[in-house]
Structures are given as C-alpha cells and as structure tokens.
Design a protein around this motif. Sequence first.
Motif, PDB file in Angstrom:
ATOM      1  N   ALA A  55       0.877  -1.130  -0.147  1.00 41.72           N
ATOM      2  CA  ALA A  55      -0.584   0.225  -0.059  1.00 41.72           C
ATOM      3  C   ALA A  55       0.638   1.585   0.136  1.00 41.72           C
ATOM      4  O   ALA A  55       2.451   1.383   0.430  1.00 41.72           O
ATOM      5  CB  ALA A  55      -0.866   0.284   1.128  1.00 41.72           C
ATOM      6  N   LEU A  56       0.730   2.180  -0.457  1.00 33.72           N
ATOM      7  CA  LEU A  56       1.044   3.489  -0.547  1.00 33.72           C
ATOM      8  C   LEU A  56       0.656   4.306   0.467  1.00 33.72           C
ATOM      9  O   LEU A  56      -0.206   4.428   0.955  1.00 33.72           O
ATOM     10  CB  LEU A  56       0.695   4.203  -2.273  1.00 33.72           C
ATOM     11  N   THR A  90       1.569  -0.829   4.427  1.00 31.76           N
ATOM     12  CA  THR A  90       3.535   0.322   4.151  1.00 31.76           C
ATOM     13  C   THR A  90       3.929   0.202   4.466  1.00 31.76           C
ATOM     14  O   THR A  90       4.179  -0.634   5.642  1.00 31.76           O
ATOM     15  CB  THR A  90       2.461   1.353   4.173  1.00 31.76           C
ATOM     16  N   GLU A  91       5.749   0.642   3.911  1.00 32.21           N
ATOM     17  CA  GLU A  91       6.537   0.600   4.667  1.00 32.21           C
ATOM     18  C   GLU A  91       6.754   1.456   5.511  1.00 32.21           C
ATOM     19  O   GLU A  91       7.741   0.528   6.339  1.00 32.21           O
ATOM     20  CB  GLU A  91       7.434   0.923   3.105  1.00 32.21           C
ATOM     21  N   GLN A  92       5.482   1.950   6.585  1.00 34.37           N
ATOM     22  CA  GLN A  92       5.327   3.313   7.777  1.00 34.37           C
ATOM     23  C   GLN A  92       5.252   1.727   8.708  1.00 34.37           C
ATOM     24  O   GLN A  92       5.434   2.120   9.640  1.00 34.37           O
ATOM     25  CB  GLN A  92       5.058   4.550   7.568  1.00 34.37           C
ATOM     26  N   ASP A  93       4.088   1.243   8.440  1.00 33.33           N
ATOM     27  CA  ASP A  93       3.858   0.010   9.688  1.00 33.33           C
ATOM     28  C   ASP A  93       4.699  -1.201   9.546  1.00 33.33           C
ATOM     29  O   ASP A  93       4.466  -1.939  10.262  1.00 33.33           O
ATOM     30  CB  ASP A  93       2.367  -1.054   8.553  1.00 33.33           C
ATOM     31  N   ILE A 122       7.428  -7.889   6.076  1.00 35.14           N
ATOM     32  CA  ILE A 122       6.429  -8.142   5.053  1.00 35.14           C
ATOM     33  C   ILE A 122       6.147  -9.269   3.899  1.00 35.14           C
ATOM     34  O   ILE A 122       5.578  -9.493   4.118  1.00 35.14           O
ATOM     35  CB  ILE A 122       5.456  -6.673   4.960  1.00 35.14           C
ATOM     36  N   ALA A 123       7.388  -8.573   2.955  1.00 36.95           N
ATOM     37  CA  ALA A 123       6.997  -8.676   1.955  1.00 36.95           C
ATOM     38  C   ALA A 123       7.854 -10.117   1.995  1.00 36.95           C
ATOM     39  O   ALA A 123       6.989 -11.648   1.709  1.00 36.95           O
ATOM     40  CB  ALA A 123       8.007  -8.537   0.774  1.00 36.95           C
ATOM     41  N   THR A 124       8.418 -11.020   2.865  1.00 33.52           N
ATOM     42  CA  THR A 124       8.423 -12.120   3.292  1.00 33.52           C
ATOM     43  C   THR A 124       7.847 -13.011   3.877  1.00 33.52           C
ATOM     44  O   THR A 124       7.581 -14.417   3.224  1.00 33.52           O
ATOM     45  CB  THR A 124       9.837 -12.196   4.430  1.00 33.52           C
ATOM     46  N   SER A 125       5.824 -12.021   4.625  1.00 38.22           N
ATOM     47  CA  SER A 125       5.226 -13.476   5.124  1.00 38.22           C
ATOM     48  C   SER A 125       4.429 -13.350   3.711  1.00 38.22           C
ATOM     49  O   SER A 125       3.601 -14.767   4.239  1.00 38.22           O
ATOM     50  CB  SER A 125       4.860 -12.442   5.606  1.00 38.22           C
ATOM     51  N   VAL A 126       4.479 -13.431   2.620  1.00 39.56           N
ATOM     52  CA  VAL A 126       4.204 -14.012   1.471  1.00 39.56           C
ATOM     53  C   VAL A 126       5.149 -14.462   0.467  1.00 39.56           C
ATOM     54  O   VAL A 126       4.726 -14.267  -0.881  1.00 39.56           O
ATOM     55  CB  VAL A 126       2.693 -12.215   0.898  1.00 39.56           C
ATOM     56  N   HIS A 127       6.170 -14.633   0.920  1.00 44.94           N
ATOM     57  CA  HIS A 127       6.878 -15.096   0.049  1.00 44.94           C
ATOM     58  C   HIS A 127       7.475 -14.195  -1.232  1.00 44.94           C
ATOM     59  O   HIS A 127       7.857 -14.572  -2.535  1.00 44.94           O
ATOM     60  CB  HIS A 127       6.214 -16.930  -0.403  1.00 44.94           C
ATOM     61  N   ALA A 128       7.317 -12.836  -1.398  1.00 44.19           N
ATOM     62  CA  ALA A 128       7.942 -12.072  -2.348  1.00 44.19           C
ATOM     63  C   ALA A 128       9.234 -11.935  -2.490  1.00 44.19           C
ATOM     64  O   ALA A 128      10.303 -12.176  -1.725  1.00 44.19           O
ATOM     65  CB  ALA A 128       6.712 -10.541  -2.356  1.00 44.19           C
ATOM     66  N   ASP A 129      10.097 -11.446  -4.011  1.00 52.75           N
ATOM     67  CA  ASP A 129      11.002 -11.619  -4.263  1.00 52.75           C
ATOM     68  C   ASP A 129      11.871 -10.546  -4.782  1.00 52.75           C
ATOM     69  O   ASP A 129      12.494  -9.663  -3.826  1.00 52.75           O
ATOM     70  CB  ASP A 129      11.895 -12.255  -5.281  1.00 52.75           C
ATOM     71  N   TYR A 130      10.567  -9.697  -4.759  1.00 48.89           N
ATOM     72  CA  TYR A 130      10.737  -8.020  -4.766  1.00 48.89           C
ATOM     73  C   TYR A 130       9.359  -7.511  -4.048  1.00 48.89           C
ATOM     74  O   TYR A 130       8.390  -7.898  -3.952  1.00 48.89           O
ATOM     75  CB  TYR A 130      10.480  -7.747  -5.800  1.00 48.89           C
ATOM     76  N   ALA A 131       9.678  -5.983  -4.182  1.00 44.01           N
ATOM     77  CA  ALA A 131       8.518  -5.631  -3.474  1.00 44.01           C
ATOM     78  C   ALA A 131       8.548  -4.028  -4.037  1.00 44.01           C
ATOM     79  O   ALA A 131       9.480  -3.438  -3.788  1.00 44.01           O
ATOM     80  CB  ALA A 131       8.122  -5.076  -1.439  1.00 44.01           C
TER      81      ALA A 131
END
Length: 552
Positions: free
Chosen positions: A159-160, A202-205, A211-220
């Motif tokens: 989220a932005l 968001t990146e502030q939360d 946050i990205a690792t929790s859904v196995h994302a490689d990039y955010a």
Amino acid sequence: MTLQLSLFGPFAAALDGRDLKITSRRSQAMLAMLALSPKHSIARDRLAATLWPDRGEEQARASLRQELSSLRKACGRAETIISADGQYVRLDVQVLDPDFGSPDEGGFLEGIDLMSEPFDDWCRETAARLDDGNREESDVSQAVSEHDIFTNPTVLVAALVAASTSEEDQAFATGLVVDLRTCLSTWRWFPVIGPEAVGWQTEQDGNLREIATSVHADYAVSGAIRRAGDRIRVSASLTEVATGHLIWTETFDGDMSDVFEIQEAIGRCVVARFTPEIARAEAARVKRQRPSDMSAWQLVAQADEIERNGGAGYGSPESNALQVPLYEEALRREPNYTQALARLSRFWFRSALLGWNEDRTSSMERARALAEQAVDSDPMDWESHGYLALTLIFGEHSFGPGKYHATEAVRLNPSAPIARHALGCSLEWLGEFDEAMRQNELLLQLNPNYPNRAAVLGQMATCLLFSGQVEEATRIARELRDIAPSYSRGLQRVAITLGLAGAIEEAEAALQKVHELQPDFDAAYVAATYPYAQPEHKNMIFDGLHRAGWTG
C-alpha cells in the motif's frame, strides 16, 4: 440428453453420440453463435443482420424464421432445445456439452463461408478467444497464460503512504495502488501479490522485508503519494527482499489527469528491472481503458477505500451498500466505465450469494447483466470476465461459458485471485478436480489471506475427496471447520468429506451446526448449489450427507 458440437475443423453436431444431419451452413453458424453466447440467447435482429446482411430487415427476419424451422427439424426429437419468441432465439444450456474441440482439429468453423462481413468479424474475434482458451487443454496453467509466471520472481505491491490522513488522500492512495497492481499484472510475466495479502501495510507500518517475506515475495514495490490541489507527486521504489537492496527509486510529478501515465511509467520501470527486452517489446501491454472524466475514477477510488475497510471476507452488507451510489454516480458521468460496471456487478453477485437481497435470482441476473455490459465495453478487462464467469456458474449453472470467461480472466490477469477462484469453481463442477486444485493452490500462493479462504478450502477438500486423496481431504476439512466454525457452506463440505471419510461423529456435529445456521438446508438446496455435471459426483455429495445423519 446431451448436444455435442465440434466447432474446429468441419462442423459436426451429435445428440447423445448420434450424428445430426445439419447441412445448412447458416443453421450451423446459428447453432455455433448460440452455443458461444454467454447467455445462450441472441436477439432475432442481430441474428438476422449477421446471417443475411445483404437483405432488407423484413426479408432477413423471414429468412431467419425459415432457417429456425429447418434447424429444429434437423434436430429431430431434440427440436425443443432451440426456442424463440418475438425478440430472442435461445439454446437450452442444460443439454450443451461445453467441449467444442480445439484448434488442433482444424480452423474455427472451417468451410462455413456465408459471404457475410458481420459473421466473418464474429468468427475472427471468437476464434482468437477460443484459441487462447484451448491452447493446451491438458494443462490449465498453460491454457490461461502463455508463460508459467510462477517460475519468475514474485512482486509484492505494498500500500502507498498517503501524505495526510484525510479521507480524500487515503482514497486516492488506495485507488492508485489498486490500479498499479492491475497495471503490473497485465504484463503476465511474473506473479503480482496485491496489498490486501499483507493487510494493506505500508513501508511505514513495519519492516518492508519482513512484510514481503510473509507472502514469499522476491521483490516489493512501495512508495508514497502527496497531493496539493490538482498536482500530485508519487515516489516509488523497488526493493530486493532477500538483501534489502534498493534496486530503483524515482519520483513522478504531474496533474490529476496524469495519474494513468504515472501508473504506466512505474509499471514499465519495474518490469524493465527484470526483463528489459520484454519492456521494450511489449510496452503497449500496460495500456488500459481510461475514463475520460477523472472524477469518475476518483469515485471508484473512494469505493475502493470503503471496500478496503469494509471488514473480513466479502465485507459487511453495509460497507458494500455504501459503495453502490459511488459506482452509480461514476457511471452517470462515464456510462461505459468498465471498472465501475464490474464492481457494481460484484455487489449484486455478493448480494445473491450471501442473501443480502431476498430475491436472489434478480440479484444474480442484475450482476450478470452488468458484467456482460462491462465485457462489451472492454473485452480486455479481466475483472469483467471474472464476474461474468461467477454469475454464469452460480446463477445459471452454465459451466462451459463460465469456464471460458474464467479462463479469459486468468489469461488477462494471472495474478488475480478472484479470477483463479472463478476458474476453480467451473473446473470443480465439470469434474476436472486436479486442475481445480491447481488453481486454488495458486490462488492461495497469490494471497494467503484471501477473504474467502474458507470457501476455497471447502472446494479443495471436495476435489481431493473425489480424486481419492481422502487423508488430505480430511485434514483440509478439519482446518476449514476450525477457521470458519459459523460458515454454513463450509460446514456442509466438512460434513460431506468427513462422512465419506468415516469420521462419523465429527461429520454429525458439523451437520448439526449446518442445521442451526441454515434451517432451510434441504435436498432442493443441495441439488441447486452443488451442480456437478456428472451424476456420480452429485450422488457422492448426497451419500456423504446421509452418512453424517442427514435425512433430507
């Protein structure tokens, strides 16, 4: 009674395996058009104009009447499958086999040349869609996408951050990130996980990498937005999750009218970091239909913000109802605004499915009509195809066309969980359980916190059961029971699965809870809402319920 049509290569029709002698090319064309129409009905005027474009209106309608009579006679004892009134010609969907063949068998309607430009146009458009939908029937993941996107890195769109806490700025940020997620997804080269999968953080939360690792994302992809009057500034960044390395960051300035160019620019920048040759070759792919009135887009963004805060699952009836006047006003300003039509279709579909409106039939019909209008407005909009698929599947049990539109939705946006859910539904009812399981597994990979996770687990339990994987089906049924103890539809699946697995006490307890939650749970409901194409699968549903102690 089953009507089978072969639409690739030479036209052929059969009734319960016996060939029908339909020799008229216009009758063949008419039958194909009816079979492939989303509603299996076409206005008389349209049929007449398409099949006899060189004749006057009255003469063309007279020719249609004569052709209909000949077609019914050719169908023999099945003449009632084709009906007509003063306005429409209809084909009985209940008897239609959804398998029309594949391009490997020859060209679409090969040899049918009517010397009709409108019919030729329809053939070209339909052949292109069917070719994509049938390219690899044995492998749904290939059929719906030219590339296996899940072999490529996964991208999370977070989220932005809005510069202020005002409702207007928050809604603008939500609308922008929803569109950005879709913009990236339409490249169809890598999986895109939306902000809802991580609770709109968001990146502030918190720590973006966690946050990205929790859904196995490689990039955010993350960023912030600031508004000052009609001026906007969007900063966006791309982070490699494993290392925390900031790969790219850029700031975009513009007016409100530039919001779509900004979305597309961010999309191109992100894609170029992975596959620059694709970015150069396919830059046009991110181009999407845009409203001419930006205020219509802002109204949809406000509705998106209400949806985001509307509660778990499908949201509350109240939060959904609050969105309706915003979509309706957007359509008043922009009558064919595809997003507004699709989201309004979503509201009426939910109303029918969850009983928010006493007249479920009219709600589902309204949802289907809006989805059809959205598809007509923009045939490349995945969401429109997704909701048209759901309304055809749940509202009409029209699984062949439902599967087509669900497949089209996934082809257009393979990162959309709701598109894969619709495809999984149609595949289950058609008895293609392994492929349905694959779609549901990919759905949960894209969004582990999918709002209707319980429904997906119920579908998975039944598919596993019918595939003979009883132990795994039982495990998932128990997980479903534990996470959604008051979800009647899910508990029905639990009772069926555990009943057939021999866990009778647990099955009985689940069924008892179903009766408490849904007093009108009876045989008519089961027959209507478990519409398997094969009788043996429906019989297994009844058998599981009876083993759980059901007397309906």
